[in-house]
Design an enzyme around this catalytic site. Structure first.
Site, PDB file in Angstrom:
ATOM      1  N   ASP A 173       0.816  -1.228   0.000  1.00 14.09           N
ATOM      2  CA  ASP A 173       0.000   0.000   0.000  1.00 14.09           C
ATOM      3  C   ASP A 173       0.851   1.280   0.000  1.00 14.09           C
ATOM      4  O   ASP A 173       0.573   2.213   0.763  1.00 14.09           O
ATOM      5  CB  ASP A 173      -0.929   0.039   1.222  1.00 14.09           C
ATOM      6  N   GLU A 197     -11.149  -0.907  -3.335  1.00 12.29           N
ATOM      7  CA  GLU A 197     -10.445  -0.194  -2.264  1.00 12.29           C
ATOM      8  C   GLU A 197      -9.283   0.584  -2.885  1.00 12.29           C
ATOM      9  O   GLU A 197      -9.142   0.671  -4.101  1.00 12.29           O
ATOM     10  CB  GLU A 197      -9.912  -1.199  -1.241  1.00 12.29           C
TER      11      GLU A 197
END
Length: 320
Positions: A33, A203
């Protein structure tokens, strides 16, 4: 003889041994991420420490002048400075305002409005921290519009307005941050959290502006699977509407799988765009084995993003 000659060349000409490309992954360790950003002519990457949720209690950061050599800054924040966070600290997003650095993060992976956790914000005087909890509680701790409060991205618009774009569980919200990032300002219609979910969204939201257009990007698929990927849309406003254009980052069975949850940086001096993302090494079955990588991102003559070729080489040395 060839090996001896190679060693001789490295000794005689040390410049030959210096890396001229970043290589992928760009630094050691299990990190996911990644949010990449430029502060004062230095590249920074803020990733998730990829481990079991109960072990995700801190975050490291990495800095570089050339995208090739990276310096690790350990534990820029941890749960000792965020009393309400117990586990699953992930997906950092950072911005600078008034000489302060604000780090937005998710914690505790809450599954309902009845649990403690969500999206928090911390502040520091330097990009390497140490960061301290700004509020003493989450900034967002409820499921507005069915969006799990995770995977936040702080976005500064052309007019100076800061937005928080976030959401898991296939729902994405946008909200206007107030001046000190302690809360939100309602939109003109009185709502605070507007849903801007495009088709296929799961997401990992990210947004940037190019040629006056708003490029909204997100991740699709399951994060532990080989088909994790990145898609995007373009609109005239950060509020959309966003119509899905297509995927631009995905696995290459010859290089790596699970390429997703990314960010984008732009070197204006060289007019180069880079995508920073995580992926899983070939043959890896541990869902947490994710590494941070970088590759070039380009556009066609119509401003559409070309499919990204994921590589082992990464990007060439490019000093600012």
């Amino acid at each position: 003889m060839k090996l001896k000659r190679f060693i001789y060349l490295l000794i005689a000409f040390p410049m030959l041994s210096q890396a001229q490309s970043s290589g992928n992954p760009i630094f050691k360790g299990w990190y996911a991420d990644p949010e990449a950003i430029i502060f004062d002519k230095t590249y920074w990457v803020y990733p998730t420490y990829s481990a079991k949720y109960k072990e995700q209690v801190f975050m490291d950061a990495f800095s570089s002048k050339d995208l090739v050599t990276w310096k690790k800054h350990e534990r820029i924040i941890d749960t000792s400075s965020v009393k309400w966070a117990k586990k699953a600290m992930w997906a950092p997003s950072i911005t600078k305002k008034n000489d302060k650095y604000y780090l937005f993060f998710g914690a505790n992976d809450i599954q309902s409005d009845n649990e403690v956790g969500g999206i928090g914000v911390a502040v520091a005087d330097k990009p390497e921290g140490p960061f301290k909890d700004l509020l003493g509680k989450p900034l967002i701790d409820k499921f507005y519009n069915k969006a799990q409060p995770i995977d936040q991205f702080v976005f500064k618009d052309k007019d100076g307005q800061y937005y928080l774009i976030y959401g898991g569980w296939r729902h994405c919200n946008i909200a206007k941050l107030n001046n000190d990032f302690t809360g939100f300002v309602p939109f003109d219609d009185g709502t605070t959290f507007k849903e801007i979910t495009p088709e296929g969204y799961v997401e990992g939201s990210f947004m940037f502006i190019k040629d006056g257009k708003y490029y909204f990007m997100w991740s699709e698929g399951g994060w532990t699977g080989p088909d994790y990927s990145v898609a995007y849309a373009i609109a005239d406003s950060p509020l959309g509407p966003f119509k899905r254009i297509g995927k631009i980052l995905k696995q290459d069975p010859a290089v790596a799988t699970g390429a997703g949850h990314h960010s984008v940086i732009y070197n204006a001096k060289k007019n180069n765009w880079y995508i920073v993302y995580h992926r899983r090494p070939l043959g890896e079955k541990d869902g947490n084995h994710r590494v941070t990588c970088i590759d070039m991102m380009t556009f066609d003559e119509n401003g559409l993003i070309n499919p990204v070729k994921i590589t082992y080489e990464g990007v060439s040395k490019s000093k600012l």
